[in-house]
Design a protein around this motif. Sequence first.
Motif, mmCIF file in Angstrom:
data_model
loop_
_atom_site.group_PDB
_atom_site.id
_atom_site.type_symbol
_atom_site.label_atom_id
_atom_site.label_comp_id
_atom_site.label_asym_id
_atom_site.label_seq_id
_atom_site.Cartn_x
_atom_site.Cartn_y
_atom_site.Cartn_z
ATOM 1 N N GLY A 29 -2.496 6.030 -0.668
ATOM 2 C CA GLY A 29 -3.463 4.655 -0.337
ATOM 3 C C GLY A 29 -3.902 3.516 -1.627
ATOM 4 O O GLY A 29 -4.642 2.056 -1.287
ATOM 5 N N THR A 30 -3.074 3.381 -2.449
ATOM 6 C CA THR A 30 -3.195 2.833 -3.625
ATOM 7 C C THR A 30 -2.759 1.597 -3.235
ATOM 8 O O THR A 30 -1.609 1.946 -2.837
ATOM 9 C CB THR A 30 -3.130 3.939 -5.469
ATOM 10 N N VAL A 31 -3.151 0.456 -3.041
ATOM 11 C CA VAL A 31 -2.218 -1.423 -3.199
ATOM 12 C C VAL A 31 -1.710 -1.118 -4.631
ATOM 13 O O VAL A 31 -2.380 -1.284 -5.576
ATOM 14 C CB VAL A 31 -3.332 -2.034 -3.162
ATOM 15 N N THR B 80 0.982 -1.239 -0.388
ATOM 16 C CA THR B 80 -0.061 0.296 0.202
ATOM 17 C C THR B 80 1.186 1.055 0.358
ATOM 18 O O THR B 80 1.961 1.547 0.870
ATOM 19 C CB THR B 80 -0.740 -0.553 1.546
#
Length: 326
Positions: free
Chosen positions: A173-175, A56
């Motif tokens: 917050g991007t995976v 993440t």
Amino acid sequence: MRKFILGTALAVLGAASMATAAEQPVERRVITEWKAVFGRIETRDLIDARTRIGGTLVSIEVTEGSDVTEGQVIAMVHDPKLALQLQAAQGNIDALQSQLDNARTELKRGESLQDRGVITNQQLDSLRTNVSVLENQIAAAVGDKRVIEEQSAEGAVLAPIAGKVLNVPVTRGTVLLPGETVASIGGGGFFLRLAVPERHAPFLHEGMSIRIGSHGDGRPGRLAKVYPEIDNGRVIADVEVEGLSSEFVNARVLVSLPVGEHEALLVPAASLITRMGLDFVPVARADGTVVHRTVVPGSQVEIDGTRMVEILSGLTDQDRVVTDHD
């Protein structure tokens, strides 16, 4: 008809006076033909800053337009599994270390018993082997722990080159998976990339001088590279320009390219007279009188510091132009 009458009247008036001003012959010269094209400002290198591990995105320190240095940390990717694996590796090392301490104690006791003849050499060798095996197991476990620590450190996304951030396609917050792009960075300097119609390809060569802007008053540039592949009827070329603006990448800039030569009749631009929408040039006759010839002017060029204008029709190279007139 009106233009013809006006031109004739001016010619008669000019012939009535004697030529007392300076004269200059009409020059026939070979001049360069210029082609105006648009170039795009691009970076020499365009490299993506990519993730080395999956996880993440917990922080990102740059935005579009940010300046970065090579090796600068621009984002952090966190994988909670790595922390758990690190704890497990440390626990394994601690367990093996306890076994090793016990094996060394047993070996020391066995050496003492062997001195008294209580145990055999074979039993002592077995105790020594056990200590060596545990030491090797600890070394392997420590190596596994270092691999996990290195993976954790690779959560830092580094700028591959020094330059300017052009694109940031992700947010906090991007995976992310390993190898995904966090930012696109342009560096290595800025240059102009041209797409020139292929009919002009024979006139292009590396090192030739061009003009940035119109050919009469533009800045100088140099054709640094001509690519051998023609793309969609266009020849791709790169131009180096000193002091090229890097504020906007892919901005379009007018460029003038020399694409040929032709013979032209040239007169000083100061000798050209415009009246009632017609262009005239005062020409001295053999008897000393001056007549105003109606001409069709073309483009202007600068020769030896003097602004000259091409005459498409109305004069010959046998005429003499009056350069100092009222």
